[in-house]
Scaffold this motif. Sequence first.
Motif, PDB file in Angstrom:
ATOM      1  N   ALA A 174      33.408  30.164  -4.544  1.00 15.29           N
ATOM      2  CA  ALA A 174      34.153  30.339  -5.786  1.00 15.29           C
ATOM      3  C   ALA A 174      34.150  29.090  -6.672  1.00 15.29           C
ATOM      4  CB  ALA A 174      35.593  30.745  -5.478  1.00 15.29           C
ATOM      5  N   LEU A 175      34.248  27.908  -6.051  1.00 14.85           N
ATOM      6  CA  LEU A 175      34.328  26.680  -6.828  1.00 14.85           C
ATOM      7  C   LEU A 175      33.927  25.487  -5.976  1.00 14.85           C
ATOM      8  CD1 LEU A 175      37.048  25.065  -5.777  1.00 14.85           C
ATOM      9  CD2 LEU A 175      38.186  26.668  -7.257  1.00 14.85           C
ATOM     10  N   GLU A 176      33.816  24.327  -6.628  1.00 12.14           N
ATOM     11  CA  GLU A 176      33.562  23.059  -5.952  1.00 12.14           C
ATOM     12  C   GLU A 176      34.553  22.045  -6.496  1.00 12.14           C
ATOM     13  OE1 GLU A 176      28.765  23.909  -5.724  1.00 12.14           O
ATOM     14  OE2 GLU A 176      29.481  22.205  -6.897  1.00 12.14           O
ATOM     15  N   VAL A 177      35.098  21.198  -5.625  1.00 12.51           N
ATOM     16  CA  VAL A 177      36.031  20.144  -6.025  1.00 12.51           C
ATOM     17  C   VAL A 177      35.512  18.826  -5.486  1.00 12.51           C
ATOM     18  CG1 VAL A 177      38.392  19.263  -5.843  1.00 12.51           C
ATOM     19  CG2 VAL A 177      38.003  21.729  -6.038  1.00 12.51           C
ATOM     20  N   LYS A 178      35.470  17.820  -6.363  1.00 13.03           N
ATOM     21  CA  LYS A 178      34.946  16.504  -5.990  1.00 13.03           C
ATOM     22  C   LYS A 178      35.974  15.416  -6.278  1.00 13.03           C
ATOM     23  CE  LYS A 178      30.898  13.564  -6.691  1.00 13.03           C
ATOM     24  NZ  LYS A 178      29.597  13.470  -7.387  1.00 13.03           N
ATOM     25  N   TRP A 179      36.095  14.470  -5.357  1.00 14.64           N
ATOM     26  CA  TRP A 179      36.908  13.270  -5.510  1.00 14.64           C
ATOM     27  C   TRP A 179      35.922  12.136  -5.753  1.00 14.64           C
ATOM     28  CZ3 TRP A 179      41.823  11.942  -6.134  1.00 14.64           C
ATOM     29  CH2 TRP A 179      42.250  10.673  -5.791  1.00 14.64           C
ATOM     30  N   GLY A 180      35.908  11.580  -6.956  1.00 14.07           N
ATOM     31  CA  GLY A 180      34.931  10.554  -7.297  1.00 14.07           C
ATOM     32  C   GLY A 180      35.572   9.201  -7.525  1.00 14.07           C
ATOM     33  N   ILE A 181      35.125   8.198  -6.772  1.00 10.31           N
ATOM     34  CA  ILE A 181      35.561   6.818  -6.949  1.00 10.31           C
ATOM     35  C   ILE A 181      34.362   6.051  -7.497  1.00 10.31           C
ATOM     36  CG2 ILE A 181      36.427   4.746  -5.813  1.00 10.31           C
ATOM     37  CD1 ILE A 181      37.640   6.592  -3.684  1.00 10.31           C
ATOM     38  N   HIS A 182      34.513   5.506  -8.702  1.00 10.26           N
ATOM     39  CA  HIS A 182      33.385   4.875  -9.390  1.00 10.26           C
ATOM     40  C   HIS A 182      33.765   3.472  -9.854  1.00 10.26           C
ATOM     41  CE1 HIS A 182      31.427   8.768  -9.390  1.00 10.26           C
ATOM     42  NE2 HIS A 182      32.549   9.292  -9.846  1.00 10.26           N
ATOM     43  N   PRO A 183      33.080   2.436  -9.355  1.00 13.80           N
ATOM     44  CA  PRO A 183      33.341   1.077  -9.833  1.00 13.80           C
ATOM     45  C   PRO A 183      32.878   0.903 -11.273  1.00 13.80           C
ATOM     46  CG  PRO A 183      31.498   1.085  -8.289  1.00 13.80           C
ATOM     47  CD  PRO A 183      32.063   2.477  -8.310  1.00 13.80           C
ATOM     48  N   ALA A 184      33.483  -0.025 -11.986  1.00 13.68           N
ATOM     49  CA  ALA A 184      33.112  -0.301 -13.369  1.00 13.68           C
ATOM     50  C   ALA A 184      31.606  -0.537 -13.465  1.00 13.68           C
ATOM     51  CB  ALA A 184      33.869  -1.520 -13.890  1.00 13.68           C
ATOM     52  N   GLY A 185      31.001   0.090 -14.448  1.00 13.17           N
ATOM     53  CA  GLY A 185      29.567  -0.070 -14.666  1.00 13.17           C
ATOM     54  C   GLY A 185      28.709   0.975 -13.988  1.00 13.17           C
ATOM     55  N   GLU A 186      29.247   1.664 -12.979  1.00  9.55           N
ATOM     56  CA  GLU A 186      28.450   2.702 -12.330  1.00  9.55           C
ATOM     57  C   GLU A 186      28.167   3.805 -13.348  1.00  9.55           C
ATOM     58  OE1 GLU A 186      28.312   5.278  -8.236  1.00  9.55           O
ATOM     59  OE2 GLU A 186      30.279   4.883  -9.085  1.00  9.55           O
ATOM     60  N   GLN A 187      26.956   4.341 -13.284  1.00 10.39           N
ATOM     61  CA  GLN A 187      26.602   5.380 -14.241  1.00 10.39           C
ATOM     62  C   GLN A 187      25.610   6.360 -13.641  1.00 10.39           C
ATOM     63  OE1 GLN A 187      24.255   4.023 -17.619  1.00 10.39           O
ATOM     64  NE2 GLN A 187      23.692   2.182 -16.478  1.00 10.39           N
ATOM     65  N   ARG A 188      25.514   7.460 -14.298  1.00 10.08           N
ATOM     66  CA  ARG A 188      24.467   8.431 -13.987  1.00 10.08           C
ATOM     67  C   ARG A 188      23.535   8.407 -15.190  1.00 10.08           C
ATOM     68  NH1 ARG A 188      24.596  13.761 -10.857  1.00 10.08           N
ATOM     69  NH2 ARG A 188      22.398  14.278 -11.049  1.00 10.08           N
ATOM     70  N   PRO A 189      22.485   7.583 -15.121  1.00  9.03           N
ATOM     71  CA  PRO A 189      21.618   7.436 -16.292  1.00  9.03           C
ATOM     72  C   PRO A 189      20.796   8.691 -16.581  1.00  9.03           C
ATOM     73  CG  PRO A 189      20.749   6.168 -14.457  1.00  9.03           C
ATOM     74  CD  PRO A 189      22.082   6.723 -14.024  1.00  9.03           C
ATOM     75  N   GLU A 190      20.438   9.437 -15.530  1.00  4.83           N
ATOM     76  CA  GLU A 190      19.705  10.674 -15.760  1.00  4.83           C
ATOM     77  C   GLU A 190      20.705  11.767 -16.136  1.00  4.83           C
ATOM     78  OE1 GLU A 190      21.017  10.699 -11.537  1.00  4.83           O
ATOM     79  OE2 GLU A 190      19.972   9.208 -12.736  1.00  4.83           O
ATOM     80  N   TRP A 191      20.259  12.688 -16.956  1.00  3.89           N
ATOM     81  CA  TRP A 191      21.108  13.765 -17.421  1.00  3.89           C
ATOM     82  C   TRP A 191      21.039  14.945 -16.462  1.00  3.89           C
ATOM     83  CZ3 TRP A 191      23.917  14.267 -22.129  1.00  3.89           C
ATOM     84  CH2 TRP A 191      23.942  13.094 -22.876  1.00  3.89           C
ATOM     85  N   VAL A 192      22.181  15.570 -16.215  1.00  4.64           N
ATOM     86  CA  VAL A 192      22.212  16.852 -15.510  1.00  4.64           C
ATOM     87  C   VAL A 192      21.962  17.897 -16.582  1.00  4.64           C
ATOM     88  CG1 VAL A 192      23.618  18.471 -14.207  1.00  4.64           C
ATOM     89  CG2 VAL A 192      23.848  16.012 -13.797  1.00  4.64           C
TER      90      VAL A 192
END
Length: 117
Positions: free
Chosen positions: A38-56
């Motif tokens: 039915a769904l997906e739930v994510k807990w995301g911890i991201h340090p400053a500067g972290e990025q996803r440079p590629e596009w989904v």
Amino acid sequence: MADNWYTGNANADSDQHRGWLLGHFIDPAKSAVRQTGALEVKWGIHPAGEQRPEWVSDDQRTTMLLLVSGKFRLDLNVGSVTLERQGDYVVWGPGIDHSWQAEEDSVVVTVRWPSIV
């Protein structure tokens, strides 16, 4: 004992599936109540500067991103938004491409539906 309940910790549980806590990919033998299409739930911890440079791109699900703490920028092919206050969120639908960057140490919760392979 019933197998339709679970208690855990998002920090501890999230390392098993790149932050995802609920979804089709959870092994039902380990936690049947967390396995769902039915769904997906994510807990995301991201340090400053972290990025996803590629596009989904070409995702056919609806997604909500909720800021717990920090400052987090979400770039969509239709515009950009920076989440700065605890509780800020953005929702986008199927066909909208995205990328992101943590502008400060950030914690975010992502919910997307449905959970598909």
